[in-house]
Design an enzyme around this catalytic site. Structure first.
Site, PDB file in Angstrom:
ATOM      1  N   SER A 138      -7.564 -28.395   5.445  1.00 54.70           N
ATOM      2  CA  SER A 138      -8.910 -27.481   5.161  1.00 54.70           C
ATOM      3  C   SER A 138      -9.759 -28.103   4.181  1.00 54.70           C
ATOM      4  CB  SER A 138      -8.599 -26.182   4.927  1.00 54.70           C
ATOM      5  OG  SER A 138      -9.801 -25.320   4.909  1.00 54.70           O
ATOM      6  N   TYR A 152     -19.489 -29.056   9.402  1.00 55.37           N
ATOM      7  CA  TYR A 152     -18.014 -29.184   8.658  1.00 55.37           C
ATOM      8  C   TYR A 152     -17.676 -27.724   7.949  1.00 55.37           C
ATOM      9  CZ  TYR A 152     -14.476 -31.477   5.643  1.00 55.37           C
ATOM     10  OH  TYR A 152     -13.399 -31.813   5.081  1.00 55.37           O
ATOM     11  N   LYS A 156     -14.391 -25.808   9.183  1.00 52.77           N
ATOM     12  CA  LYS A 156     -13.147 -25.693   8.235  1.00 52.77           C
ATOM     13  C   LYS A 156     -13.070 -24.340   7.638  1.00 52.77           C
ATOM     14  CE  LYS A 156     -11.948 -29.845   7.743  1.00 52.77           C
ATOM     15  NZ  LYS A 156     -10.643 -30.353   8.254  1.00 52.77           N
TER      16      LYS A 156
HETATM   17  N1  LIG Z   1     -11.364 -37.227   1.917  1.00 55.84           N
HETATM   18  C1  LIG Z   1     -11.642 -36.001   1.370  1.00 55.84           C
HETATM   19  O1  LIG Z   1     -12.256 -36.058   0.229  1.00 55.84           O
HETATM   20  C2  LIG Z   1     -11.359 -34.702   2.083  1.00 55.84           C
HETATM   21  C3  LIG Z   1     -11.368 -33.350   1.439  1.00 55.84           C
HETATM   22  C4  LIG Z   1     -11.280 -32.383   2.000  1.00 55.84           C
HETATM   23  C5  LIG Z   1     -10.672 -32.410   3.214  1.00 55.84           C
HETATM   24  N2  LIG Z   1     -10.442 -33.505   3.929  1.00 55.84           N
HETATM   25  C6  LIG Z   1      -9.785 -33.528   5.198  1.00 55.84           C
HETATM   26  O2  LIG Z   1      -8.760 -34.318   5.336  1.00 55.84           O
HETATM   27  C7  LIG Z   1      -8.499 -34.810   6.678  1.00 55.84           C
HETATM   28  C8  LIG Z   1      -8.287 -36.198   6.670  1.00 55.84           C
HETATM   29  O3  LIG Z   1      -9.596 -36.884   6.144  1.00 55.84           O
HETATM   30  P1  LIG Z   1      -9.887 -38.302   5.649  1.00 55.84           P
HETATM   31  O4  LIG Z   1     -10.458 -38.003   4.378  1.00 55.84           O
HETATM   32  O5  LIG Z   1      -8.544 -39.028   5.767  1.00 55.84           O
HETATM   33  O6  LIG Z   1     -10.687 -39.010   6.657  1.00 55.84           O
HETATM   34  P2  LIG Z   1     -10.665 -40.371   7.384  1.00 55.84           P
HETATM   35  O7  LIG Z   1     -10.235 -41.392   6.709  1.00 55.84           O
HETATM   36  O8  LIG Z   1     -12.088 -40.287   8.184  1.00 55.84           O
HETATM   37  O9  LIG Z   1      -9.803 -40.067   8.629  1.00 55.84           O
HETATM   38  C9  LIG Z   1      -9.857 -39.231   9.864  1.00 55.84           C
HETATM   39  C10 LIG Z   1      -8.513 -39.256  10.565  1.00 55.84           C
HETATM   40  O10 LIG Z   1      -8.831 -38.409  11.910  1.00 55.84           O
HETATM   41  C11 LIG Z   1      -8.684 -39.131  13.001  1.00 55.84           C
HETATM   42  N3  LIG Z   1      -9.329 -38.384  13.897  1.00 55.84           N
HETATM   43  C12 LIG Z   1     -11.090 -38.218  13.973  1.00 55.84           C
HETATM   44  N4  LIG Z   1     -11.588 -37.923  15.022  1.00 55.84           N
HETATM   45  C13 LIG Z   1     -10.313 -37.841  15.884  1.00 55.84           C
HETATM   46  C14 LIG Z   1     -10.044 -37.216  17.213  1.00 55.84           C
HETATM   47  N5  LIG Z   1     -11.275 -36.823  17.788  1.00 55.84           N
HETATM   48  N6  LIG Z   1      -9.008 -37.416  17.604  1.00 55.84           N
HETATM   49  C15 LIG Z   1      -7.848 -37.722  16.900  1.00 55.84           C
HETATM   50  N7  LIG Z   1      -8.161 -38.252  15.745  1.00 55.84           N
HETATM   51  C16 LIG Z   1      -9.007 -38.192  15.096  1.00 55.84           C
HETATM   52  C17 LIG Z   1      -9.453 -40.730  12.582  1.00 55.84           C
HETATM   53  O11 LIG Z   1      -8.691 -41.565  13.473  1.00 55.84           O
HETATM   54  P3  LIG Z   1      -9.500 -42.236  14.754  1.00 55.84           P
HETATM   55  O12 LIG Z   1     -10.667 -42.569  14.140  1.00 55.84           O
HETATM   56  O13 LIG Z   1      -8.356 -43.506  14.771  1.00 55.84           O
HETATM   57  O14 LIG Z   1      -9.316 -41.314  15.689  1.00 55.84           O
HETATM   58  C18 LIG Z   1      -8.527 -40.859  11.220  1.00 55.84           C
HETATM   59  O15 LIG Z   1      -7.164 -41.076  11.321  1.00 55.84           O
HETATM   60  C19 LIG Z   1      -9.785 -34.437   7.526  1.00 55.84           C
HETATM   61  O16 LIG Z   1      -9.537 -32.912   8.254  1.00 55.84           O
HETATM   62  C20 LIG Z   1     -10.793 -33.982   6.310  1.00 55.84           C
HETATM   63  O17 LIG Z   1     -11.511 -32.998   6.670  1.00 55.84           O
HETATM   64  C21 LIG Z   1     -10.876 -34.676   3.271  1.00 55.84           C
END
Ligand SMILES: NC(=O)c1ccc[n+]([C@@H]2O[C@H](COP(=O)([O-])OP(=O)(O)OC[C@H]3O[C@@H](n4cnc5c(N)ncnc54)[C@H](OP(=O)(O)O)[C@@H]3O)[C@@H](O)[C@H]2O)c1
Length: 261
Positions: A138, A152, A156
């Protein structure tokens, strides 16, 4: 070593990849899911080369057939499912409600909220067998609003409620929502690229500053915590919304981070 099997969505890069690497290092078999087939296959191979058990299943979390195929492939390859980490997610549209594209908003809804519901549903018979765990990745934005992030924040917030509903419906399954902190991934890079257009200046600047000051978390830091939660989260936490760095969570990490079983 653990023989547990964990499905991790969004495992091609960023936080999801770190969770997969850490879970494999803890001895779990990992089923890795994302759309980027080549990248995913390479990362799964890297885990196998390091001695882990990893399967790449390319697919789109917003598609019911892909969710079902992920469960089938995991079962045929590893024979069990102990946990799911619902990590795949998207931030867009980054735009005020007055201007946001409803088609992108719908894609966000299907990726961040409907996808996890469909995958959990497909895996539930196996999760029940093993008294499994479902971890919903989340965000702080589940509990407060950021201008320009309506989809978003809504999805979430919805994910937290999905997690709570699963907790009260499924006695044999432990369900948690976890905020991973602000992590140095492509999602943050996207904010720095698109945020100037779609967010108020102060909110946008906050994210620029976090990067400039080196205050973003490396993915492996919350990734390690999420892997431990997927394997060992206590049943008493069922339904909770946790922060990756809160004391009870880090106590669990200290207890289990280097242990397999
Ligand atoms: N980064 C932050 O600061 C942060 C903070 C709070 C929460 N989050 C949460 O952490 C999680 C991971 O985010 P991240 O920061 O690592 O972002 P990211 O680098 O953009 O990675 C997102 C991942 O999700 C996959 N993805 C996106 N759409 C998809 C779909 N339709 N089907 C299957 N896979 C899909 C992408 O792979 P493909 O493009 O290859 O499908 C990628 O592996 C997310 O839920 C995000 O909301 C992140």
């Amino acid at each position: 070593m653990s023989t547990k099997t964990i499905i991790i969505t969004g495992a091609s890069r960023g936080l999801g990849l770190a969770i997969a690497q850490d879970a494999a290092a803890l001895g779990a078999s990992v089923a890795m899911f994302a759309r980027s087939a080549e990248l995913l296959a390479q990362e799964a191979q890297n885990i196998r080369d390091a001695g882990g058990a990893a399967l790449a299943v390319p697919g789109d979390i917003s598609q019911l057939a892909d969710c079902r195929r992920l469960v089938e492939k995991t079962m045929s390859n590893f024979g069990r499912i102990d946990s799911i980490v619902h990590n795949a997610g998207m931030l867009e549209p980054i735009a005020p409600i007055a201007e946001a594209d409803p088609a992108v908003w719908q894609q966000n809804l299907m990726t961040n909220l409907l996808g996890p519901m469909m995958l959990t549903q497909a895996a539930l018979p196996y999760l029940r067998q093993n008294r499994g765990r479902v971890i919903h990745v989340s965000s702080g934005a589940a509990t407060y609003a950021i201008a320009g992030w309506s989809a978003y924040c809504a999805t979430k917030g919805g994910l937290n409620q999905l997690s709570r509903a699963l907790a009260i419906e499924e006695e044999l399954v432990t369900s948690l929502a976890v905020r991973p902190g602000v992590v140095d991934t492509e999602m943050q890079a996207l904010i720095r690229t698109l945020g100037a257009e779609g967010m108020p200046e102060a909110a946008y600047q906050r994210f620029l500053n976090l990067k400039e000051k080196g205050e973003l978390l490396p993915p492996e830091v919350p990734g390690g915590t999420l892997a431990v939660l997927a394997l060992y989260a206590p049943r008493e936490w069922d339904g909770d919304f946790l922060s990756w760095d809160e004391e009870r969570v880090q106590e669990l990490v200290r207890m289990y981070a280097t242990r397999g079983d």
